[in-house]
Scaffold this active site. Sequence first.
Site, PDB file in Angstrom:
ATOM      1  N   GLY A   1     -31.280 -14.573 -31.948  1.00 13.01           N
ATOM      2  CA  GLY A   1     -30.322 -14.336 -33.026  1.00 13.01           C
ATOM      3  C   GLY A   1     -29.657 -12.980 -33.009  1.00 13.01           C
ATOM      4  O   GLY A   1     -29.144 -12.522 -34.033  1.00 13.01           O
ATOM      5  N   LYS A   2     -29.602 -12.347 -31.841  1.00  9.41           N
ATOM      6  CA  LYS A   2     -28.999 -11.009 -31.746  1.00  9.41           C
ATOM      7  C   LYS A   2     -27.503 -11.043 -32.083  1.00  9.41           C
ATOM      8  O   LYS A   2     -27.025 -10.240 -32.883  1.00  9.41           O
ATOM      9  CB  LYS A   2     -29.201 -10.441 -30.328  1.00  9.41           C
ATOM     10  CG  LYS A   2     -30.638 -10.280 -29.907  1.00  9.41           C
ATOM     11  CD  LYS A   2     -30.752  -9.667 -28.525  1.00  9.41           C
ATOM     12  CE  LYS A   2     -30.150 -10.542 -27.445  1.00  9.41           C
ATOM     13  NZ  LYS A   2     -30.877 -11.834 -27.287  1.00  9.41           N
TER      14      LYS A   2
ATOM     15  N   HIS B   1     -29.966  -6.388 -21.195  1.00  7.81           N
ATOM     16  CA  HIS B   1     -29.549  -7.536 -21.983  1.00  7.81           C
ATOM     17  C   HIS B   1     -29.741  -7.227 -23.461  1.00  7.81           C
ATOM     18  O   HIS B   1     -30.826  -6.824 -23.883  1.00  7.81           O
ATOM     19  CB  HIS B   1     -30.377  -8.762 -21.601  1.00  7.81           C
ATOM     20  CG  HIS B   1     -30.069  -9.969 -22.427  1.00  7.81           C
ATOM     21  ND1 HIS B   1     -28.845 -10.608 -22.393  1.00  7.81           N
ATOM     22  CD2 HIS B   1     -30.820 -10.652 -23.331  1.00  7.81           C
ATOM     23  CE1 HIS B   1     -28.852 -11.627 -23.218  1.00  7.81           C
ATOM     24  NE2 HIS B   1     -30.040 -11.688 -23.814  1.00  7.81           N
TER      25      HIS B   1
ATOM     26  N   ASP C   1     -24.265  -9.055 -24.997  1.00  9.98           N
ATOM     27  CA  ASP C   1     -24.881  -9.669 -23.821  1.00  9.98           C
ATOM     28  C   ASP C   1     -25.277  -8.637 -22.772  1.00  9.98           C
ATOM     29  O   ASP C   1     -26.459  -8.463 -22.479  1.00  9.98           O
ATOM     30  CB  ASP C   1     -23.967 -10.732 -23.205  1.00  9.98           C
ATOM     31  CG  ASP C   1     -24.691 -11.559 -22.154  1.00  9.98           C
ATOM     32  OD1 ASP C   1     -25.912 -11.756 -22.299  1.00  9.98           O
ATOM     33  OD2 ASP C   1     -24.044 -11.996 -21.189  1.00  9.98           O
TER      34      ASP C   1
END
Length: 302
Positions: free
Chosen positions: A158-159, A138, A177
């Site tokens: 906050g990726k 992930h 994702d």
Amino acid sequence: MKSVSVRSLVERYKLEILAAEDQLNREITRSKVHRPGLEFVGYFDFFPMNRVQVLGRKEINYLHRLTEEERNLHIGNIVKYRPPCFIVTANQDGLKYLMKYCQEEGIPLLRTSELTTEFITKVDAFLLQALAPEIAVHGVCLNVSGIGILLRGKSGIGKSETAHTLIRRGHRLVADDIVVLKNLSSTTLLGTHNQSTREFLALRSIGLVNVVRLYGRRAFQDETRIVLDIELTQWKDQDLNNELEYEPKFSDYMGVQIPYIELQLQPGRDVAGMIEAAANNWYLKQQGYSAAEEFMKRLQPE
């Protein structure tokens, strides 16, 4: 065990089928092709029978010069091991005897117009990736200034938003994702997408966006070599200090060691800029430069 069908090679490289067309579903389970030179003279101690067998000009010219009895013996010794397929390069002809054996043994005989060395290079690269061990993690995968980065962190940290900022600055998305990691060697980790998420970035409060439609083709690339593992974490008071150079840390993915950096988040902190700095600093270290070493030299009296 991962495998690739002979049919996939036929379709990918537009190969001509000379024999055993009904056997194209045979599986290839080993990367790197093999040129059976020693095997044609009877040496089979280390014969990689599970690999694709490529016959270039040297091999075919050698077979053409043999008597029919010698040819039957040498070819018969190889086909009994039932390799996945034989591929003849450079559009060589006069292959009726080879077609006969392959048809009888159910081994696809294929032909390409490409030269041997160039063809082997392409097929080796394809099989290496297709058969490489892989895992899914992930996170977000990006190419920042030509440097592959795996960006991780808890859900909602906050990726994707950070990735969006980097894309707007001219860098490239690889996967959001779900990141597929492939082990190409003991030192090479490839990051890519799982096809279904290709070109998509999920932004909270907005939803899915297609980065290619928004920012053009240069905003996306299919894969990148991962050289930095950056984890976004919550800010911890009194946890960070201003050391000249931090002790290197590493993450392990399928036996490949990747430099690890933790970036703590705080309002107003330019996380995207920090990632750019980390990528460029990694590149400079590969060139043998250390800012800390240069700074210490400046402090030394002359």
